[in-house]
Design an enzyme around this catalytic site. Structure first.
Site, PDB file in Angstrom:
ATOM      1  N   SER A  79       0.835  -1.204   0.000  1.00 30.84           N
ATOM      2  CA  SER A  79       0.000   0.000   0.000  1.00 30.84           C
ATOM      3  C   SER A  79       0.875   1.261   0.000  1.00 30.84           C
ATOM      4  O   SER A  79       1.727   1.396  -0.873  1.00 30.84           O
ATOM      5  CB  SER A  79      -0.942  -0.050   1.205  1.00 30.84           C
ATOM      6  OG  SER A  79      -1.990   0.864   1.059  1.00 30.84           O
TER       7      SER A  79
ATOM      8  N   ASP B 262      -9.429  -3.631  -6.327  1.00 28.79           N
ATOM      9  CA  ASP B 262      -8.956  -2.985  -5.093  1.00 28.79           C
ATOM     10  C   ASP B 262      -9.826  -1.752  -4.808  1.00 28.79           C
ATOM     11  O   ASP B 262      -9.868  -0.824  -5.609  1.00 28.79           O
ATOM     12  CB  ASP B 262      -7.484  -2.580  -5.269  1.00 28.79           C
ATOM     13  CG  ASP B 262      -6.840  -2.105  -3.973  1.00 28.79           C
ATOM     14  OD1 ASP B 262      -7.526  -1.421  -3.196  1.00 28.79           O
ATOM     15  OD2 ASP B 262      -5.663  -2.420  -3.752  1.00 28.79           O
TER      16      ASP B 262
ATOM     17  N   HIS C 122      -8.082  -5.156  -1.284  1.00 29.84           N
ATOM     18  CA  HIS C 122      -6.861  -4.435  -0.929  1.00 29.84           C
ATOM     19  C   HIS C 122      -6.042  -5.265   0.052  1.00 29.84           C
ATOM     20  O   HIS C 122      -6.446  -5.473   1.190  1.00 29.84           O
ATOM     21  CB  HIS C 122      -7.229  -3.084  -0.314  1.00 29.84           C
ATOM     22  CG  HIS C 122      -6.035  -2.208  -0.055  1.00 29.84           C
ATOM     23  ND1 HIS C 122      -5.210  -1.756  -1.056  1.00 29.84           N
ATOM     24  CD2 HIS C 122      -5.521  -1.729   1.098  1.00 29.84           C
ATOM     25  CE1 HIS C 122      -4.252  -1.022  -0.537  1.00 29.84           C
ATOM     26  NE2 HIS C 122      -4.400  -0.995   0.770  1.00 29.84           N
TER      27      HIS C 122
END
Ligand SMILES: *[C@@H]1O[C@H](CO)[C@@H](O)[C@H](O)[C@H]1NC(C)=O
Ligand SMILES: *[C@@H]1O[C@H](CO)[C@@H](O)[C@H](O)[C@H]1NC(C)=O
Ligand SMILES: *[C@@H]1O[C@H](CO)[C@@H](O)[C@H](O)[C@H]1NC(C)=O
Length: 463
Positions: A235, A361, A390
């Site tokens: 991320s 995502d 995600h």
């Protein structure tokens, strides 16, 4: 009865008679038919809202999602490494009861089924007086052997080290980090989870702050020069990783890297997360996570940022406006997003880099993936899967494993066993190739150590 109604209408009755008749007809339909209809509408609403794909999967016989690979046709990293990775040439089968990007993402954050493990914490002091927590895990920690101590002299010096850079408000205790750390240590390698921010530094919590990562990686390389260093960013951590790789080019002691669910372009991510109904919920949840984080470091934020504003932040953008932008001295939030996006550094990445993302995502949208730039760089392979959410990609009927963790470990294993690991080349000193006009924006000043500061007296030519 129908004929009756027809006759009444026919004899020029008023329209209220028609509605009265309609009501009488509708009243004849049994109540449970209405309940059934309501249940069906509710189901369709939830099904669409959560973007479930169970029925599609069921009717097509749970076919799984094939991995789509995007790379330069003459990429040696593809032909020499990725082409030997079975997982990246297979399919991802989502856990049937987690057949939605939102269920996947919620499950990884609130349950996650992490393996149990215990890190050994090392406190690393930076030159500017900051403290970074480095959480170590080695194979003896996860195989029930003697706990790993500070005495590393007797260990094999050439055991690879995997540095994990976690995402926004994540750290070594996050479920997905534990999955990655556990399975990497299980195969005999050493893992060190980057504690993220240096608590006493002014640059905490900046998606583009690569200096701490650079310092730690240089330190690890100096201490264990025989051990190949791999870095996995997730991320926002993936954004920091790719930016760092691009900033340092060839002159970097990293042998290979993986960026998982990177936001790539923070500006696009910002616009995306403020658009959708579901995305706004994530935005709020992330903002609350950031507030909690800020409260942990209240003295720093109340001194260097707008504390009142932080407490009133209901979105990541609000938080960045009151905290990150002020601390980093950016003119505007968008300036911060533009400057810190890793997508503009893609072309200078000189180490083998695998990028993994799910097309569904819900936080780091695929709209931001710089497909063409990645394709132009022979060191980069982009692997995308239709589902996964995600940082989730749960697989198996009991949702006990994360697909991306297996993919990362296989890739690093194949890379390690071949001849394609990157070796640091000192000659090309810090080749930040920022030569597009947008990077020469009028109001930022990049100093030699990578610090980015806004200039408010610069010329305001159009961007
Ligand atoms: C952080 O900011 C404060 C005030 O702006 C300054 O006094 C301090 O020296 C800074 N610390 C570091 C480590 O840069
Ligand atoms: C692949 O790499 C070569 C040489 O680096 C470059 O000329 C070419 O444009 C790249 N291909 C794509 C599709 O970007
Ligand atoms: C950029 O920052 C450096 C160091 O802080 C400073 O010496 C330089 O004058 C600045 N450049 C401009 C254009 O203000």
């Amino acid at each position: 009865m129908f004929m009756d109604g027809y006759c009444i209408l026919d004899s020029a009755a008023s329209s209220s008679d028609a509605y009265w008749l309609l009501l009488r007809v509708l009243a004849l339909v049994p109540l449970w038919h209405y309940l059934l209809l309501a249940a069906f509408i509710l189901f369709s609403f939830i099904y669409n809202f959560l973007e479930l794909h169970f029925l599609q999967d069921l009717f097509s016989g749970f076919p799984g999602s094939p991995v789509a690979l995007s790379y330069n046709a003459s990429s040696q990293i593809y032909h020499g490494v990725v082409s030997n990775c079975k997982i990246l040439h297979g399919k991802y089968f989502a856990t049937p009861w987690l057949c939605s990007p939102h269920l996947q993402t919620l499950f990884v954050n609130y349950f996650g089924r992490p393996p149990s493990l215990k890190y050994t914490r090392q406190l690393f002091r930076t030159a500017d007086g900051g403290t970074i927590a480095l959480d170590w895990l080695s194979s003896s920690d996860v195989s029930g052997g003697a706990p790993h101590g500070d005495d590393v002299a007797s260990e094999d010096e050439s055991i690879p080290i995997v540095v994990i850079i976690p995402g926004l408000t994540s750290d070594s205790s996050s479920q997905y980090v534990k999955h990655l750390a556990y399975y990497t240590a299980k195969r005999g390698w050493k893992v060190v989870v980057f504690g993220g921010v240096s608590i006493t530094s002014n640059f905490s919590y900046n998606a583009g702050w690569t200096e701490d990562v650079r310092t730690v990686i240089n330190y690890l390389h100096k201490e264990k020069s025989k051990a190949p260093l791999f870095v996995v960013g997730t991320s926002i951590g993936a954004n920091i990783l790719v930016k760092y790789l691009g900033e340092d080019g060839e002159n970097i002691p990293v042998a290979g890297a993986v960026a998982v669910c990177s936001p790539w372009d923070l500006l696009v991510r910002d616009r995306y997360i403020r658009r959708g109904r579901m995305q706004k919920l994530y935005d709020k949840a992330l903002a609350f996570g950031l507030q909690d984080y800020a409260k942990l470091h209240q003295s720093h934020f109340s001194r260097n940022a707008n504390w009142e504003g932080i407490l009133k932040s209901f979105s990541v953008r609000d938080f960045d406006d009151h905290a990150t932008r002020v601390v980093g001295k950016y003119e505007s939030v968008d300036t911060y997003y533009r400057r810190c996006s890793s997508s503009i550094y893609v072309k200078s990445v000189a180490v083998p880099l695998l990028c993994i993302s799910a097309l569904d995502d819900p936080i780091c949208t695929t709209e931001a993936i710089p497909w063409d730039e990645c394709k132009a760089n022979k060191n980069i392979v982009v692997a995308t899967v239709k589902h996964g959410g995600h940082l989730a990609f749960f697989e198996g009927i009991t949702a006990s494993q994360l697909w991306w963790v297996r993919a990362v470990n296989e890739f690093l294993g194949v890379l390690h066993s071949g001849n394609y690991m990157h070796k640091q080349k000192k000659n090309s000193k810090s080749s930040i190739a920022l030569d597009s006009s947008i990077d020469h924006g009028p109001y930022v000043n990049v100093t030699e150590d990578g610090t980015v500061a806004a200039l408010n007296n610069g010329p305001t030519t159009d961007m």
